[in-house]
Design a protein around this motif. Structure first.
Motif, PDB file in Angstrom:
ATOM      1  N   LYS A 141       8.384 -11.793  23.479  1.00 14.02           N
ATOM      2  CA  LYS A 141       8.191 -10.367  23.763  1.00 14.02           C
ATOM      3  C   LYS A 141       7.702  -9.571  22.562  1.00 14.02           C
ATOM      4  N   THR A 142       7.620 -10.193  21.413  1.00 14.06           N
ATOM      5  CA  THR A 142       7.265  -9.444  20.204  1.00 14.06           C
ATOM      6  C   THR A 142       6.171 -10.129  19.407  1.00 14.06           C
ATOM      7  N   ARG A 143       5.518  -9.332  18.578  1.00  7.64           N
ATOM      8  CA  ARG A 143       4.520  -9.812  17.617  1.00  7.64           C
ATOM      9  C   ARG A 143       4.752  -9.020  16.338  1.00  7.64           C
ATOM     10  N   LEU A 144       4.964  -9.709  15.238  1.00  6.16           N
ATOM     11  CA  LEU A 144       5.136  -9.090  13.930  1.00  6.16           C
ATOM     12  C   LEU A 144       4.176  -9.745  12.957  1.00  6.16           C
ATOM     13  N   GLY A 145       3.491  -8.940  12.159  1.00  4.70           N
ATOM     14  CA  GLY A 145       2.538  -9.528  11.227  1.00  4.70           C
ATOM     15  C   GLY A 145       2.310  -8.668  10.012  1.00  4.70           C
ATOM     16  N   VAL A 146       1.751  -9.300   9.002  1.00  5.54           N
ATOM     17  CA  VAL A 146       1.368  -8.607   7.782  1.00  5.54           C
ATOM     18  C   VAL A 146       0.079  -9.251   7.278  1.00  5.54           C
ATOM     19  N   GLY A 147      -0.799  -8.438   6.722  1.00  8.31           N
ATOM     20  CA  GLY A 147      -2.057  -8.947   6.196  1.00  8.31           C
ATOM     21  C   GLY A 147      -2.431  -8.242   4.908  1.00  8.31           C
ATOM     22  N   LEU A 148      -3.230  -8.897   4.120  1.00  8.75           N
ATOM     23  CA  LEU A 148      -3.694  -8.349   2.846  1.00  8.75           C
ATOM     24  C   LEU A 148      -5.166  -8.695   2.710  1.00  8.75           C
ATOM     25  N   ASP A 149      -5.980  -7.708   2.294  1.00 11.25           N
ATOM     26  CA  ASP A 149      -7.430  -7.933   2.249  1.00 11.25           C
ATOM     27  C   ASP A 149      -7.899  -8.697   1.024  1.00 11.25           C
ATOM     28  N   ASN A 150      -6.983  -9.066   0.128  1.00 11.84           N
ATOM     29  CA  ASN A 150      -7.358  -9.881  -1.021  1.00 11.84           C
ATOM     30  C   ASN A 150      -6.112 -10.569  -1.546  1.00 11.84           C
ATOM     31  N   LEU A 151      -6.171 -11.876  -1.727  1.00 12.72           N
ATOM     32  CA  LEU A 151      -5.012 -12.601  -2.240  1.00 12.72           C
ATOM     33  C   LEU A 151      -4.639 -12.172  -3.651  1.00 12.72           C
ATOM     34  N   ASN A 152      -5.610 -11.720  -4.403  1.00 15.44           N
ATOM     35  CA  ASN A 152      -5.336 -11.193  -5.737  1.00 15.44           C
ATOM     36  C   ASN A 152      -4.890  -9.738  -5.585  1.00 15.44           C
ATOM     37  N   SER A 153      -3.604  -9.468  -5.810  1.00 18.02           N
ATOM     38  CA  SER A 153      -3.060  -8.122  -5.559  1.00 18.02           C
ATOM     39  C   SER A 153      -3.739  -7.045  -6.400  1.00 18.02           C
ATOM     40  N   LYS A 154      -4.323  -7.406  -7.547  1.00 18.59           N
ATOM     41  CA  LYS A 154      -5.025  -6.420  -8.374  1.00 18.59           C
ATOM     42  C   LYS A 154      -6.316  -5.945  -7.714  1.00 18.59           C
ATOM     43  N   ASN A 155      -6.897  -6.787  -6.855  1.00 19.61           N
ATOM     44  CA  ASN A 155      -8.140  -6.437  -6.175  1.00 19.61           C
ATOM     45  C   ASN A 155      -7.921  -6.003  -4.719  1.00 19.61           C
ATOM     46  N   ALA A 156      -6.670  -5.977  -4.275  1.00 24.05           N
ATOM     47  CA  ALA A 156      -6.374  -5.628  -2.884  1.00 24.05           C
ATOM     48  C   ALA A 156      -6.559  -4.128  -2.655  1.00 24.05           C
ATOM     49  N   ASN A 157      -7.173  -3.790  -1.537  1.00 27.21           N
ATOM     50  CA  ASN A 157      -7.365  -2.392  -1.156  1.00 27.21           C
ATOM     51  C   ASN A 157      -6.597  -2.018   0.099  1.00 27.21           C
ATOM     52  N   ALA A 158      -6.245  -3.007   0.921  1.00 26.30           N
ATOM     53  CA  ALA A 158      -5.595  -2.701   2.191  1.00 26.30           C
ATOM     54  C   ALA A 158      -4.488  -3.700   2.491  1.00 26.30           C
ATOM     55  N   LEU A 159      -3.408  -3.171   3.008  1.00 25.23           N
ATOM     56  CA  LEU A 159      -2.286  -3.940   3.516  1.00 25.23           C
ATOM     57  C   LEU A 159      -2.064  -3.437   4.932  1.00 25.23           C
ATOM     58  N   TRP A 160      -1.951  -4.339   5.913  1.00 22.00           N
ATOM     59  CA  TRP A 160      -1.703  -3.870   7.269  1.00 22.00           C
ATOM     60  C   TRP A 160      -0.517  -4.600   7.863  1.00 22.00           C
ATOM     61  N   LEU A 161       0.179  -3.880   8.728  1.00 19.15           N
ATOM     62  CA  LEU A 161       1.320  -4.408   9.448  1.00 19.15           C
ATOM     63  C   LEU A 161       1.001  -4.406  10.929  1.00 19.15           C
ATOM     64  N   THR A 162       1.435  -5.417  11.614  1.00 19.05           N
ATOM     65  CA  THR A 162       1.211  -5.521  13.049  1.00 19.05           C
ATOM     66  C   THR A 162       2.560  -5.579  13.746  1.00 19.05           C
ATOM     67  N   PHE A 163       2.707  -4.776  14.782  1.00 16.17           N
ATOM     68  CA  PHE A 163       3.896  -4.831  15.605  1.00 16.17           C
ATOM     69  C   PHE A 163       3.488  -4.718  17.057  1.00 16.17           C
TER      70      PHE A 163
END
Length: 167
Positions: A141-163
């Protein structure tokens, strides 16, 4: 305010217990009809610009900017379709490897993922082109997720959560 419609569709095909394929299309024939939408029309011109020679000897151009702001009484936004596709191969314990593609307006991503079954769902991780990573748990009944647009956190611009939840 806006009112809109769209068609989302998903096709699943499983010829046997070890192979499955899916194709999902979102925002097919999608439109949103907006009312009282703010807008800005801006003109940038270097023809009437203030041209100055700087201390370094280079020309510094300061363009002329003009424009108008206002409201449109109505505007129709056409949504561009998004496509997700996957081909998954599973072993006898239900663990799988998935080849995936995601097509969004102006971009196409390919990825490889792994799936591990859990008591009431599955845990998956996908490594996408462009160094993008996404981890999800999908239950009954549920979906939970997390994503990051770059594995290198210094170059990451976006973090998204899915519910997601469906009764």
């Amino acid at each position: 305010k806006g009112l809109g419609y769209t068609l989302d569709t998903k096709i699943l095909w499983q010829p046997n217990e070890k192979i499955s394929a899916s194709l999902q299309v979102q925002d097919l024939f999608g439109k949103v009809h907006w009312k009282n939408v703010p807008f800005t029309n801006t003109n940038l011109s270097s023809a009437d610009a203030n041209k100055v020679i700087g201390e370094d000897g280079f020309i510094d151009i300061k363009p002329a900017v003009s424009g108008v702001e206002g409201y449109k009484t109505a505007y129709t936004q056409n949504l561009k379709p998004k496509i997700n596709a996957a081909l998954t191969f599973k072993n006898t314990q239900g663990q799988g490897i998935a080849l995936k593609t995601k097509v969004v307006p102006n971009n196409t991503f390919v990825g490889i993922g792994a799936e591990i079954p859990r008591k009431s769902g599955k845990l998956s991780a996908t490594f996408w082109s462009e160094n993008i990573v996404q981890v999800e748990y999908v239950g009954k009944k549920t979906r939970l997720g997390v994503g990051l647009d770059n594995l290198n956190s210094k170059n990451a611009n976006a973090l998204w959560l899915t519910f997601g939840w469906h009764p």
